[in-house]
Design an enzyme around this catalytic site. Structure first.
Site, short mmCIF file in Angstrom:
data_model
loop_
_atom_site.label_atom_id
_atom_site.label_comp_id
_atom_site.label_asym_id
_atom_site.label_seq_id
_atom_site.Cartn_x
_atom_site.Cartn_y
_atom_site.Cartn_z
N VAL A 433 -1.91 26.69 36.79
CA VAL A 433 -0.47 26.55 36.55
C VAL A 433 0.32 27.69 37.18
O VAL A 433 -0.22 28.71 37.57
CB VAL A 433 -0.17 26.46 35.04
CG1 VAL A 433 -0.84 25.24 34.43
CG2 VAL A 433 -0.65 27.73 34.31
N GLU A 434 1.65 27.50 37.27
CA GLU A 434 2.59 28.45 37.88
C GLU A 434 2.17 28.84 39.29
O GLU A 434 2.23 30.00 39.69
CB GLU A 434 2.75 29.71 37.00
CG GLU A 434 3.63 29.46 35.79
CD GLU A 434 4.00 30.74 35.04
OE1 GLU A 434 3.84 31.83 35.62
OE2 GLU A 434 4.44 30.63 33.89
N GLY A 435 1.75 27.86 40.07
CA GLY A 435 1.28 28.10 41.42
C GLY A 435 -0.22 28.24 41.43
O GLY A 435 -0.75 29.30 41.10
#
Length: 750
Positions: A433-435
Site C-alpha cells: 500500500v501507499e505505493g
C-alpha cells in the site's frame, strides 16, 4: 560572450533531447516536500554537524502520558488471535478508540483532537502494532493520508468546523478512495470522472459535479461515515482542450444517494476494515470539494504534498513494530527452547540470524526516528519518506521471516499461542500500500532523488525549459566542478565534514567515501544514459537502494549520538557496516549491468579502496548475539515499543522471560534436571527457590506447547474403515467481479 553562455548555447539542444519530459503529475510529485540530509548524501558531502543538529526525538508531557496510560491500556485490551478469528475489533475497543480520541492524534486541540507531533503519532502506531496490526491500521488510517490531514491543510473554515471535531472523537469515521480497478500504482490515471452540472440540492439550485467512480482496497470503507474521494473533474461547457480540470478531492457523507458502500475485502484475511466504494451519478456540491471551488483540479498536488510526510510515519511504524516483535520473540524463544541439551539461541545458525536482525533494526529504526525529528521541525522530506516506506516495510518482512525460521514448527501452528503467524500473513500488506515497494524503488526514490536531491539537475532542467542559455551554462559549470570533486574524493578519499561521535569516526569516514562514490556513479549513469535511465528501472532501483542504505547508515550515527547509550556501540557499528556493505554490493552490481563500453574499467576505478567493506564477520555476529542473550536492557533499548497484549503467545513469552530473569543462571541446571527426570515438579525441587523454579518451568512449557483443535469426528457407530456420508456439494465459486464479502456489524456508538 561569457563562458557560461557559450556552454549553455552549445548544450541547449542536446540537453533538451536528453532530459526526460515531465508531465503535470510528475511535476507535482517532484515539487512536493523538502530535501533534507539525503540531499547531502546525493551530493557526496554528508555533514555530520548538520546531522547532529537535528537533535533527539522529544515528547511533550501529554504525549508521554498518553503512551504510558491510554496506549498501554489499549494494548492490554488486544488479543491478537481472538481479533483475527473475529475479523473485527471488539466493541469495547472501538468505544475506547473513540473515547480516548485515537482517531484525532493529528487534529489540533482547538478542534477537539490530541494535537500530537509526528514522533508521538508514529510511536503510538508502533506500540499498538507490536500486539495487533489490525488495531494499528484502524488507528493509523484516520491520522494518515485522508480527510483530516487534507482538511487541515486545504479545507475551508466551514469544512473544518463541520468535520474536524467529529473526526477527532470518532463520531465520523473517514476513509479515502483513490485506487481504482484500472489505476493502481498509476493513480494519476484514475478513470473516475465528475462532470460539472447544476442540480436542485437542499432546496436550491446548486453547482457541483456528477461523479461516477469505482474504488477498491479502501481501508475503513465498510464502516466509514465520510468518504474522501479523488476523481478527474471535467467541465464540458469549456472549449475543446480546456475541459479537463484535473484531479479533485471531495468529501461525501455516508449515506448519500448513488454511493454504494459497506461491502468488504479481506486483505490476507486481516481483521481491519477494508472494502470497495462505488458510485453512479453521485452529485457532489461544489462546497464539498476540499478547499472549495478554488481547489478544483489541485487534488494531485494536495495528495503528493501530504504523502511527502505521511509515507514516513504510519507504514514505517508498522515495519518497525514487526522488527521489534520478531527480535524479541526470536531472542526470547531462543533462550527458552532447548535442543541437543542447549538453548537453540546458542546455535550459531540461530544466533547469526538474531544478531543480524538486531543490527538491521538499529539502522532502520534510527532512520525512522531521525526522519520523525525532521518532520517535527517542519521539514517534509519526500525522498526520505519514500526510502523509509520501502526499507522499513521490507525490513519488517525479513525480520518476521527470520523469526518464523527460528520458531520452526511453533511458528506455523495457528492458534492463541502462535507468536508471529498473523504478522507473517499480513507483512505483504505494508509492502503493497501507499505505493507498492517495487514501484517506489524503481521510480520514486531515485527518480525524485536525482532531481530533488542533486545540487544542479533541477537548475539545469529549469534552464532548459525556460530556454535560458546563460542559466544552463552556469548550472553546467557548477555541475562539472561537482563531478570533478567527487571523482577526486572517490579515488583518493573523501574528507569528513563536521564532527561525528569519536567512537564512530571510522564509520563516518566510510560513509563520506561511499557517498562520494555514489554521487559520482549517479552522475555517470545520468550522463551516459540520459533520459533512457528513467526506463531502465533495474538500474534506477539500484541507485535508489544505495541512497537508502547511506541514509540508514548516517541515521545510525545520529542515533548513537542522541541516545547516549555506550552499551549499544557494537550494534551501531554493526548496523553501519551492514548498510555500507550492502551499498557497495549494489554499486558493483550496477557497474556490471551498465549498458556502456568500458563499464568494468569505470567500476573498478570508482570502487577502488572498497575491499574493506566486508560483511560482518561471524565472530562479530556471535558477540552481538551473546549481548542480546545476557543483557535484557539491550533488548529493551532495541525494542522500546514492544507492548503487553491481553493474552496469547507473546504475553506467555513475556511471562516466561520475566521469571527466567529472576532465576538467572540456574535455568541451565534446572533444564538439565528436567531432561533427566521429565518432571516439572521434581526439577523444581532441585532449585534453591522451588516455587519460582516451578513457575518458570510451567511458563516455559506453555511457550513451547502449540495449539490443537477438535478434529472431524467419525459418525456415531460407523467404523473408520467405512466411507463417511457424502459431503454436501461445495458452494459455487464467487464471481471474479463481485467476490463474496462479509458485511461487518455496525460499529458500536460512543
Amino acid at each position: 560572450m561569457p563562458l557560461a553562455s557559450l556552454i549553455g548555447r552549445w548544450a541547449m539542444q542536446p540537453f533538451a533531447r536528453a532530459l526526460p519530459p515531465l508531465g503535470d503529475t510528475e511535476r507535482a510529485a517532484l515539487e512536493a516536500g523538502t530535501v533534507g540530509f539525503e540531499g547531502l548524501l546525493f551530493a557526496g558531502r554528508p555533514d555530520f554537524d548538520l546531522l547532529s543538529a537535528m537533535g533527539p526525538n522529544r515528547l511533550t508531557e501529554r504525549e508521554q502520558s498518553f503512551l504510558d496510560h491510554e496506549v498501554r491500556e489499549l494494548c492490554r485490551m488486544l488479543d491478537d488471535h481472538a481479533i483475527d478469528e473475529a475479523r473485527d475489533l471488539p466493541p469495547e475497543v472501538w468505544r475506547y478508540l473513540r473515547t480516548k480520541r485515537f482517531f484525532g492524534m493529528i487534529i489540533p486541540e482547538e478542534f477537539g483532537g490530541l494535537g500530537f507531533g509526528h514522533f508521538a503519532h508514529a510511536t503510538v502506531v508502533a506500540r499498538i502494532a507490536t500486539v495487533n496490526i489490525a488495531a494499528a491500521v484502524t488507528v493509523m488510517v484516520p491520522n494518515s493520508l485522508g480527510p483530516a490531514e487534507l482538511l487541515l491543510r486545504y479545507g475551508t473554515d466551514a469544512q473544518k468546523a463541520r468535520y474536524l471535531s467529529r473526526l477527532a472523537d470518532g463520531r465520523e469515521l473517514p476513509c479515502f478512495g483513490l485506487t481504482s480497478p484500472y489505476a493502481g500504482s498509476d493513480a494519476a490515471s484514475i478513470p473516475d470522472r465528475g462532470v460539472v452540472v447544476e442540480r436542485e440540492f437542499g432546496g436550491r439550485r446548486t453547482r457541483g459535479f456528477l461523479v461516477d467512480f469505482d474504488k477498491r482496497y479502501i481501508t475503513l470503507a465498510p464502516v466509514a461515515t465520510v468518504v474522501g474521494l479523488a476523481f478527474h473533474a471535467v467541465d464540458e461547457s469549456r472549449p475543446e482542450g480546456q475541459r479537463e480540470l484535473g484531479i479533485t478531492c471531495a468529501l461525501i457523507p455516508v449515506p448519500h444517494e448513488g454511493v454504494e458502500i459497506g461491502r468488504r475485502h479481506r486483505p490476507m484475511d486481516s481483521a481491519f476494515m477494508n472494502g470497495p466504494i462505488r458510485g453512479r451519478q453521485v452529485f457532489v456540491p461544489m462546497d464539498w470539494v476540499i478547499g472549495g471551488e478554488r481547489q478544483v483540479g489541485q487534488g494531485w498536488r494536495m495528495l503528493m504534498e501530504c504523502l511527502a510526510a505521511g509515507r514516513a510515519i504510519s507504514l514505517p511504524a508498522l515495519g518497525a513494530a514487526m522488527q521489534q516483535t520478531a527480535l524479541y520473540v526470536s531472542n526470547g524463544y531462543g533462550q527458552i527452547r532447548e535442543q541437543f541439551g542447549l538453548p537453540i539461541g546458542k546455535f550459531h545458525a540461530v544466533a547469526g540470524l538474531v544478531a543480524q536482525m538486531s543490527a538491521e533494526l538499529y539502522a532502520s529504526d534510527a532512520a525512522r526516528r531521525f526522519t520523525a525529528a525532521a518532520l517535527d521541525k517542519g521539514e517534509r522530506p519526500s525522498v526520505a519518506s519514500a526510502i523509509l516506506k520501502v526499507q522499513l516495510t521490507e525490513a519488517g518482512r525479513r525480520a518476521v521471516n527470520h523469526g518464523m525460521d527460528i520458531l520452526g514448527g511453533k511458528g506455523i501452528i495457528a492458534g492463541p499461542s502462535n507468536l508471529l503467524g498473523v504478522s507473517y500473513r499480513q507483512a505483504p500488506i505494508a509492502i503493497t500500500v501507499e505505493g507498492a515497494n517495487i514501484l517506489t524503488r524503481a521510480l520514486i526514490v531515485f527518480g525524485q532523488g536525482a532531481i530533488r536531491c542533486h545540487p544542479h539537475v533541477l537548475d539545469e532542467m529549469a534552464a532548459v525549459q525556460a530556454r535560458d542559455e546563460k542559466a544552463l551554462g552556469r548550472a553546467l559549470v557548477a555541475h562539472g566542478k561537482h563531478v570533478a570533486a567527487n571523482l577526486w574524493h572517490s579515488l583518493f578519499g573523501a574528507p569528513v565534514v563536521g564532527e561525528p561521535p569519536e567512537a564512530l569516526a571510522r564509520e563516518a569516514r566510510l560513509i563520506a567515501r561511499m557517498s562520494a562514490k555514489y554521487a559520482l556513479t549517479a552522475d555517470l549513469a545520468m550522463g551516459l544514459l540520459g533520459g533512457r535511465l528513467k526506463r531502465m528501472e533495474l538500474l534506477s532501483a539500484r541507485l535508489g537502494d544505495v541512497l537508502a542504505h547511506l541514509y540508514l547508515a548516517s541515521a545510525s550515527v545520529w542515533r548513537y549520538r542522541v541516545d547516549a547509550a555506550p552499551e549499544l556501540l557494537p550494534f551501531a557499528q554493526a548496523a553501519i557496516r551492514l548498510q555500507l556493505d550492502e551499498a557497495g554490493r549494489i554499486l558493483r552490481d550496477l557497474y556490471a549491468n551498465l549498458p556502456t563500453a568500458g563499464r568494468r574499467v569505470i567500476g573498478a576505478l570508482v570502487l577502488r579502496r572498497t575491499a574493506h567493506l566486508a560483511p560482518l564477520r561471524d565472530v562479530q555476529l556471535m558477540a552481538l548475539a551473546e549481548l542480546l542473550r545476557t543483557n535484557p536492557r539491550i533488548v529493551q533499548r532495541l525494542a522500546p515499543d514492544l507492548s503487553e497484549p491481553a493474552a496469547g503467545g507473546l504475553r506467555d513469552l513475556m511471562r516466561a522471560m520475566e521469571l527466567g530473569g529472576q532465576l538467572g543462571d540456574t535455568t541451565a541446571a534446572l533444564n538439565k534436571v528436567l531432561r533427566r527426570t521429565n518432571s516439572l515438579e521434581e526439577a523444581a525441587r532441585s532449585a534453591p527457590d522451588p516455587e519460582l523454579a516451578l513457575a518458570y518451568l510451567k511458563a516455559a512449557d506453555k511457550v513451547i506447547q502449540v495449539d490443537d483443535f477438535e478434529g472431524p469426528a467419525a459418525q456415531k457407530g460407523q467404523a473408520l474403515s467405512q466411507p463417511l456420508a457424502s459431503p454436501s456439494p461445495p458452494a459455487p465459486p464467487p464471481s471474479a467481479h463481485r467476490p463474496e464479502r462479509t458485511t461487518p456489524p455496525p460499529v458500536p456508538a460512543k
